[in-house]
Enzyme design. Structure first.
Site, PDB file in Angstrom:
ATOM      1  N   ASP A 164      -8.271  19.388 -13.163  1.00 15.74           N
ATOM      2  CA  ASP A 164      -8.511  18.050 -13.697  1.00 15.74           C
ATOM      3  C   ASP A 164      -8.204  18.110 -15.189  1.00 15.74           C
ATOM      4  O   ASP A 164      -8.933  18.733 -15.957  1.00 15.74           O
ATOM      5  CB  ASP A 164      -9.970  17.643 -13.436  1.00 15.74           C
ATOM      6  CG  ASP A 164     -10.273  16.218 -13.880  1.00 15.74           C
ATOM      7  OD1 ASP A 164      -9.607  15.741 -14.822  1.00 15.74           O
ATOM      8  OD2 ASP A 164     -11.183  15.600 -13.304  1.00 15.74           O
TER       9      ASP A 164
ATOM     10  N   ARG B  95       0.856  -1.201   0.000  1.00 15.37           N
ATOM     11  CA  ARG B  95       0.000   0.000   0.000  1.00 15.37           C
ATOM     12  C   ARG B  95       0.883   1.239   0.000  1.00 15.37           C
ATOM     13  O   ARG B  95       0.619   2.225  -0.684  1.00 15.37           O
ATOM     14  CB  ARG B  95      -0.955  -0.003   1.208  1.00 15.37           C
ATOM     15  CG  ARG B  95      -1.724   1.309   1.338  1.00 15.37           C
ATOM     16  CD  ARG B  95      -2.937   1.281   2.265  1.00 15.37           C
ATOM     17  NE  ARG B  95      -2.868   0.330   3.342  1.00 15.37           N
ATOM     18  CZ  ARG B  95      -2.144   0.474   4.464  1.00 15.37           C
ATOM     19  NH1 ARG B  95      -1.412   1.556   4.645  1.00 15.37           N
ATOM     20  NH2 ARG B  95      -2.150  -0.463   5.383  1.00 15.37           N
TER      21      ARG B  95
ATOM     22  N   LYS C 198      -8.758   7.107 -18.820  1.00 16.44           N
ATOM     23  CA  LYS C 198      -9.087   7.698 -20.112  1.00 16.44           C
ATOM     24  C   LYS C 198      -7.865   7.695 -21.045  1.00 16.44           C
ATOM     25  O   LYS C 198      -7.386   6.642 -21.383  1.00 16.44           O
ATOM     26  CB  LYS C 198      -9.662   9.100 -19.878  1.00 16.44           C
ATOM     27  CG  LYS C 198     -10.764   9.126 -18.787  1.00 16.44           C
ATOM     28  CD  LYS C 198     -11.937   8.272 -19.175  1.00 16.44           C
ATOM     29  CE  LYS C 198     -13.047   8.075 -18.184  1.00 16.44           C
ATOM     30  NZ  LYS C 198     -12.945   8.227 -16.802  1.00 16.44           N
TER      31      LYS C 198
ATOM     32  N   TYR D  52     -17.242  16.551 -14.416  1.00 13.28           N
ATOM     33  CA  TYR D  52     -17.737  15.175 -14.475  1.00 13.28           C
ATOM     34  C   TYR D  52     -18.779  14.958 -13.360  1.00 13.28           C
ATOM     35  O   TYR D  52     -18.580  15.401 -12.225  1.00 13.28           O
ATOM     36  CB  TYR D  52     -16.545  14.220 -14.322  1.00 13.28           C
ATOM     37  CG  TYR D  52     -16.942  12.796 -14.070  1.00 13.28           C
ATOM     38  CD1 TYR D  52     -17.817  12.130 -14.930  1.00 13.28           C
ATOM     39  CD2 TYR D  52     -16.453  12.093 -12.974  1.00 13.28           C
ATOM     40  CE1 TYR D  52     -18.194  10.816 -14.695  1.00 13.28           C
ATOM     41  CE2 TYR D  52     -16.816  10.779 -12.729  1.00 13.28           C
ATOM     42  CZ  TYR D  52     -17.698  10.145 -13.597  1.00 13.28           C
ATOM     43  OH  TYR D  52     -18.074   8.844 -13.358  1.00 13.28           O
TER      44      TYR D  52
HETATM   45  O1  P1T Z   1     -13.814   7.012 -13.533  1.00  7.06           O
HETATM   46  P1  P1T Z   1     -12.625   7.494 -12.742  1.00  7.06           P
HETATM   47  O2  P1T Z   1     -11.333   6.912 -13.182  1.00  7.06           O
HETATM   48  O3  P1T Z   1     -12.829   7.429 -11.272  1.00  7.06           O
HETATM   49  O4  P1T Z   1     -12.452   9.056 -13.118  1.00  7.06           O
HETATM   50  C1  P1T Z   1     -13.380  10.022 -12.742  1.00  7.06           C
HETATM   51  C2  P1T Z   1     -13.290  11.202 -13.664  1.00  7.06           C
HETATM   52  C3  P1T Z   1     -12.604  12.330 -13.252  1.00  7.06           C
HETATM   53  N1  P1T Z   1     -12.486  13.414 -14.032  1.00  7.06           N
HETATM   54  C4  P1T Z   1     -13.035  13.449 -15.273  1.00  7.06           C
HETATM   55  C5  P1T Z   1     -12.893  14.680 -16.104  1.00  7.06           C
HETATM   56  C6  P1T Z   1     -13.732  12.339 -15.762  1.00  7.06           C
HETATM   57  O5  P1T Z   1     -14.257  12.407 -16.993  1.00  7.06           O
HETATM   58  C7  P1T Z   1     -13.883  11.183 -14.931  1.00  7.06           C
HETATM   59  C8  P1T Z   1     -14.647   9.990 -15.381  1.00  7.06           C
HETATM   60  N2  P1T Z   1     -15.493  10.229 -16.467  1.00  7.06           N
HETATM   61  C9  P1T Z   1     -16.291   9.288 -17.072  1.00  7.06           C
HETATM   62  C10 P1T Z   1     -16.395   8.021 -16.659  1.00  7.06           C
HETATM   63  C11 P1T Z   1     -17.068   9.793 -18.221  1.00  7.06           C
HETATM   64  O6  P1T Z   1     -17.605   8.993 -19.022  1.00  7.06           O
HETATM   65  O7  P1T Z   1     -17.166  11.013 -18.356  1.00  7.06           O
END
Ligand code: P1T
Length: 387
Positions: free
Chosen positions: A170, A46, A195, A98
């Protein structure tokens, strides 16, 4: 070294034991110590894992940061940043983010006594007006999800610095290939590595990058103390994805521009949003602070939900699914999918309407993608007047 080289080599020396060219997947939870207090830098997984260390170093290099920290998801990374705050602290947030970020702030963190002001961050004056004595952080996304607004990072970080407030950006939609918020004055960058960084829709992950030593120590403390760390296999997959980030982003945005130009002025479409189009209200700002325009394209289909559904369910290559940034093209209906946790009146006031459809343009052949969008659009009736 230039970006494409760092993406392949930063943090990734050949394995000292075997010479393996790729950083191995250190699938272990603990590390044997030679004697009490004598170890090789790793005690418990961890706290640290060499596959994760390589990924953290690589991503830090790509964002021009001194430090990187990785997490089990983008939201895990975001939550780790929020652990910098305490009850009574206030955050100013750009109001197009998001839906999961909205949910984390509005439904979880607000229960812990952190307060939020949601503002249209396209105008720095709105941020300035929302700042209170207890404001500790400004949280921005740019380009925003799903409306692809471009927020002026430099203008806002200048303001934040003058008031000793931390700025978090972000950078998921741009990726470090297209935008480096730390160079524009941000204190912390956060990514959903799910992503573009991972890039193949096969892993969920998150990352924090910073050059602020004090914040890094606190963020690292919480990475271990709170514990939402990624497994080594996931770190390996993201590392592998990142190696091709430069070539992927070029292919992504070439296709996105072609799709956006094709959709511009089509009778079935009320509004097209792509920062690379001259008609985008912040096109000049995007040109200034980004090295390209990305590969997300949002459209409002005339006729609301019914016609948005006709379009989204008619594409064959663009798969109807949440997420973005993978090699394969995806189409998403934010109201019912990614932004479903935002109350109707709030999201509609922000422009997230029933007819909104978001495209994550992949790296398939440009002509095939254009043909797919064209045949799907042909299934949408042309209304004589917009509903
Ligand atoms: O899904 P995760 O890895 O926890 O990420 C969250 C997140 C944070 N910031 C942005 C700009 C994001 O687009 C996302 C996740 N977004 C999607 C799953 C989506 O389809 O927009």
């Amino acid at each position: 070294m230039k970006f494409a080289t760092r993406a392949i080599h930063a943090g990734q020396e050949p394995d000292p034991t075997t010479g393996a060219i790729n950083v191995p997947i250190y699938q272990t939870s603990t590390y044997v110590q030679e004697e009490i207090g004598k170890h090789k830098g790793y005690e418990y997984a961890r706290t640290g894992n060499p596959t994760r260390t390589a990924l953290e170093a690589c991503l830090a290099s790509l964002e021009g940061a001194n430090h990187g920290l990785c997490f089990g998801s983008g939201l895990g990374a975001s939550m780790n940043i929020m652990h910098l705050l305490s009850a009574g602290d206030h955050v100013v947030v750009g109001d197009d983010v998001y839906g999961g970020t909205f949910r984390l702030f509005d439904k979880v963190l607000s229960r812990f006594g952190v307060t939020f002001s949601w503002v249209d961050a396209r105008d720095v004056k709105n941020i300035e007006k929302a700042i209170k004595p207890e404001t500790k952080m400004i949280w921005l996304e740019t380009p925003t999800n799903p409306l692809l607004q471009i927020i002026d990072i430099k203008a806002i970080t200048d303001l934040a610095k003058s008031k000793k407030i931390a700025t978090v950006v972000d950078n998921t939609f741009a990726s470090p290939y297209l935008q480096n918020p730390l160079a524009l004055g941000a204190d912390i960058v956060v990514h959903s590595a799910t992503k573009y960084l991972g890039g193949h829709s096969d892993v969920v992950g998150g990352a924090i990058l910073t050059s602020d030593e004090e914040m890094y120590e606190r963020l690292k403390f919480h990475q271990n103390a709170v514990g939402s760390v990624p497994g080594p296999m996931d770190c390996f997959l993201i590392l592998r994805g990142v190696k091709t980030l430069a070539v992927r982003m070029e292919a992504h945005q070439k296709n996105a521009m072609a799709i956006a130009k094709f959709l511009e002025n089509k009778p079935q479409i009320e509004r097209i949003i792509y920062p690379g189009l001259a008609a985008h209200p912040q096109h000049d700002l995007a040109k200034k602070q980004m090295n390209g325009f990305g590969a997300m394209v949002s459209i409002v289909v005339k006729g609301g939900l019914e016609n948005a559904n006709k379009f989204a369910s008619s594409t064959k290559l663009f798969a109807l699914a949440e997420s973005l940034g993978g090699v394969e093209s995806l189409i998403c209906h934010p109201v019912s999918m990614t932004h479903g946790s935002i109350p109707k009146e709030v999201r509609e006031a922000r422009g997230i309407v029933d007819g909104l459809v978001r495209l994550s343009v992949g790296i398939e052949d440009t002509d095939d993608l254009l043909a797919d969008v064209e045949q799907a659009l042909a299934k949408v009736p042309q209304l004589t007047e917009a509903k």
